[in-house]
Design a protein around this motif. Sequence first.
Motif, PDB file in Angstrom:
ATOM      1  N   THR A 240       6.138  13.173 -12.702  1.00  0.00           N
ATOM      2  CA  THR A 240       5.641  13.986 -11.591  1.00  0.00           C
ATOM      3  C   THR A 240       4.588  13.234 -10.794  1.00  0.00           C
ATOM      4  O   THR A 240       4.594  13.246  -9.557  1.00  0.00           O
ATOM      5  N   SER A 241       3.687  12.547 -11.480  1.00  0.00           N
ATOM      6  CA  SER A 241       2.656  11.789 -10.752  1.00  0.00           C
ATOM      7  C   SER A 241       3.276  10.589 -10.032  1.00  0.00           C
ATOM      8  O   SER A 241       2.858  10.253  -8.917  1.00  0.00           O
ATOM      9  N   ALA A 242       4.294   9.960 -10.621  1.00  0.00           N
ATOM     10  CA  ALA A 242       4.959   8.847  -9.938  1.00  0.00           C
ATOM     11  C   ALA A 242       5.678   9.331  -8.685  1.00  0.00           C
ATOM     12  O   ALA A 242       5.615   8.664  -7.636  1.00  0.00           O
ATOM     13  N   LEU A 243       6.324  10.475  -8.753  1.00  0.00           N
ATOM     14  CA  LEU A 243       6.988  11.026  -7.566  1.00  0.00           C
ATOM     15  C   LEU A 243       5.972  11.458  -6.514  1.00  0.00           C
ATOM     16  O   LEU A 243       6.210  11.314  -5.316  1.00  0.00           O
ATOM     17  N   THR A 244       4.835  11.977  -6.959  1.00  0.00           N
ATOM     18  CA  THR A 244       3.783  12.354  -6.011  1.00  0.00           C
ATOM     19  C   THR A 244       3.240  11.125  -5.297  1.00  0.00           C
ATOM     20  O   THR A 244       3.047  11.141  -4.068  1.00  0.00           O
ATOM     21  N   MET A 245       2.992  10.061  -6.028  1.00  0.00           N
ATOM     22  CA  MET A 245       2.508   8.816  -5.417  1.00  0.00           C
ATOM     23  C   MET A 245       3.549   8.244  -4.460  1.00  0.00           C
ATOM     24  O   MET A 245       3.202   7.726  -3.394  1.00  0.00           O
TER      25      MET A 245
END
Length: 138
Positions: free
Chosen positions: A38-43
């Motif tokens: 989720t954090s990788a997709l947000t970044m």
Amino acid sequence: MKAEAWIFGACTVFFLLVTPAYWLVTDASEHGGDWTGTSALTMTMLLALMMTVYLGFHAKRMDPRPEDRKDAEIADGAGELGFFPPYSWWPLWTAASLGVCVFGVASGAWWLFIIGAVLGAMALVGWIFEYYRGVHAH
């Protein structure tokens, strides 16, 4: 640059929709989803947004290119497009010396790392200055 801004804008919208969907789909346990993905997709969404804003900002400030105009002809894009370098052996030697450095660190042979670093410095200098000497000199 408008076309590029629209492409990155579409990617931003895609990642904006996919990120919460990914978080909900990976919520198989009681821990609240997969935070790494989720954090990788947000970044990734923020990076695409940054490129959209940058390209959109510069598209408004510069004259339209032929590919940005609807009334443009193919001949409008004719002319020199830039400098494209010919073949070069220097990237091969730079990568090979980096491989020697990595192998030296992985095997614990620091002397091999030093040899690779010296060869890498020579290859990097050759790569940087290849257009100042020889056949392709300017």
